[in-house]
Design an enzyme around this catalytic site. Structure first.
Site, short mmCIF file in Angstrom:
data_model
loop_
_atom_site.label_atom_id
_atom_site.label_comp_id
_atom_site.label_asym_id
_atom_site.label_seq_id
_atom_site.Cartn_x
_atom_site.Cartn_y
_atom_site.Cartn_z
N GLU A 94 45.33 27.95 -6.25
CA GLU A 94 46.34 29.00 -6.03
C GLU A 94 46.63 29.87 -7.25
O GLU A 94 47.79 30.04 -7.64
CB GLU A 94 47.63 28.36 -5.51
N GLU A 102 42.43 22.47 3.89
CA GLU A 102 43.79 21.96 4.18
C GLU A 102 44.23 22.40 5.57
O GLU A 102 45.35 22.87 5.76
CB GLU A 102 44.78 22.45 3.11
C1 XIL Z 1 51.80 19.65 -0.43
C2 XIL Z 1 51.94 18.20 0.04
O1 XIL Z 1 51.40 18.06 1.32
C3 XIL Z 1 53.39 17.79 0.01
O2 XIL Z 1 53.52 16.40 0.29
C4 XIL Z 1 54.01 18.12 -1.34
O3 XIL Z 1 55.39 17.84 -1.30
C5 XIL Z 1 53.79 19.56 -1.72
O4 XIL Z 1 52.41 19.87 -1.66
N1 XIL Z 1 48.73 23.72 -0.82
C6 XIL Z 1 48.19 22.71 -1.55
C7 XIL Z 1 48.68 21.33 -1.38
O5 XIL Z 1 47.20 22.94 -2.27
O6 XIL Z 1 48.58 20.56 -2.55
C8 XIL Z 1 50.10 21.30 -0.85
O7 XIL Z 1 50.43 19.94 -0.55
C9 XIL Z 1 50.24 22.18 0.37
C10 XIL Z 1 49.89 23.61 0.04
#
Ligand code: XIL
Length: 382
Positions: A162, A267
């Site tokens: 990101e 994701e």
């Molecule tokens: C999220 C997790 O799922 C949560 O448990 C945590 O509180 C915050 O992060 N993009 C990403 C992930 O790259 O690492 C994030 O994961 C969701 C958005």
């Protein structure tokens, strides 16, 4: 009937049973009697899931059985993030990370390390840093220590997560402000040195969107132009079940793969809940207050929404199948609806239904449609 033909019929019958059993074994799980995602898509791409700490430690009995049957790739949802793995300047906490590596080895799964450099979930000692020297030292130490420990043990790293704004410019983070524009190239250079046997990826949300995509392409080209290795790009895929940007996703697969790198969906979850107006991506810092109107499906998901989600998942996987030669992995952000982060983001305490398995670990209608995008397509080809 002659004795011979009786024997022949019996033999044929046995053969048929044997054949159907082999077929079943190829696609079915022993426990639920359902097809297996990883077996179904094995010829095309890996199928992954993000695992939370309890799942990694095999404390959830249902997940313990289901995960190895359904998935051949795993990503730690949180435990390799800096705040967990590197809590203090001189202290690393590798216990849980070692556990996911062992879990992957035991079940022949590829492990994607997530993530080396991200502006969120940083330990307090980094968040409090006031000068560029300290940030630089942390950056070098963190990447070098963590990436070298797991070189060849994790299959891949999301080296940087990101780094971009929605308009494709570089996001103003502690790294950009202290290390300058080239910090992403430097992160990959350090990771390449520390982990020569591990694939190196850039990962972000909304990079299927034209402006952010252009920014990601420029960033990847910059890394390549510096002679530094980048093996792939991860499009996160936190979309809404009622609004999946299929055309942009298709264009992204084409444009990213044209750079000569792997394309992954890292994701994936298709949430069904309304988004607060300002939230259009997956920025964990964008949050809103709870109100009952924003939590409409507490007691169950209506059929119309089940349908919408099923259709969207089917369309998405049809697209993935179409570009299977360019896509190396599709990972879901969680195993079942009950433990998805989308129950708590961007609003805490809602009831969301974004994944292929329900709260009881039962496959949802979308699961079967996803499987069919492969099995039905195969039938047509014969
Ligand atoms: C999220 C997790 O799922 C949560 O448990 C945590 O509180 C915050 O992060 N993009 C990403 C992930 O790259 O690492 C994030 O994961 C969701 C958005």
């Amino acid at each position: 009937m002659s004795r011979l033909s009786f024997i022949l019929i019996l033999f044929n019958g046995l053969l048929l049973v044997a054949c159907s059993n082999t077929k079943k074994n190829a696609n079915a799980t022993s426990t639920q009697g359902i097809p297996s995602l990883k077996e179904t898509f094995k010829p095309d791409f890996a199928i992954g899931a993000a695992l939370n700490a309890d799942q990694i430690l095999q404390k959830e009995p249902n997940a313990k059985v289901l995960v190895p049957e359904q998935f051949d790739a795993i990503t730690p949802e949180n435990i390799m993030k800096a705040e967990v793995i590197h809590p203090e300047w001189n202290r690393y906490n590798f216990e849980l990370a070692d556990s996911i590596v062992a879990y992957g080895k035991e079940h022949h799964m590829i492990v994607n390390g997530h993530t080396l450099i991200w502006h969120n979930q940083l330990p307090a000692f980094v968040r409090g840093m006031k000068n560029a020297d300290s940030v630089h030292q942390y950056f070098v130490n963190h990447i070098t220590t963590v990436a070298s420990r797991y070189d060849g043990k994790v299959y891949s790293w999301d080296v940087v997560n990101e780094a971009l704004n929605e308009d494709g410019t570089m996001r103003k983070t502690i790294f950009l402000e202290n290390l300058g524009d080239d910090y992403v190239v430097e992160a990959f250079r350090l990771a390449q040195r520390a982990a020569p046997h591990t694939k190196l990826y850039y990962n972000d949300y909304n990079i299927e969107q034209p402006k952010k995509r252009a920014g990601a392409i420029a960033l990847i080209k910059k890394i390549q132009a510096a002679g530094v290795r980048i093996d792939g790009v991860g499009i996160q895929g936190h979309w809404r079940a009622y609004n999946v940007p299929l055309a942009d996703i298709e264009e992204s697969i084409k444009e990213f793969s044209a750079l000569g790198i792997e394309v992954m969906f890292t994701e994936v979850d298709l949430g069904v809940l309304p988004s607060p107006g300002e939230v259009t991506g997956a920025d964990v810092n964008q949050t809103a207050e709870y109100n009952a109107k924003m939590n409409p499906y507490e007691s169950g998901l209506p059929d119309s929404m089940v349908q919408k989600q099923t259709i969207s998942y089917e369309a998405l996987f049809r697209l993935f199948e179409k570009y299977k030669d360019k896509i190396s992995r599709v990972t879901f952000w969680g195993v079942n609806d009950g433990q998805s982060w989308l129950n708590n983001w961007p609003i805490r305490g809602r009831t969301n239904y974004p994944l292929l398995f329900d709260r009881q670990f039962k496959p949802k209608p979308a699961f079967y449609k996803v499987i069919e995008t492969k099995t039905k397509a195969e039938q047509k080809a014969f």
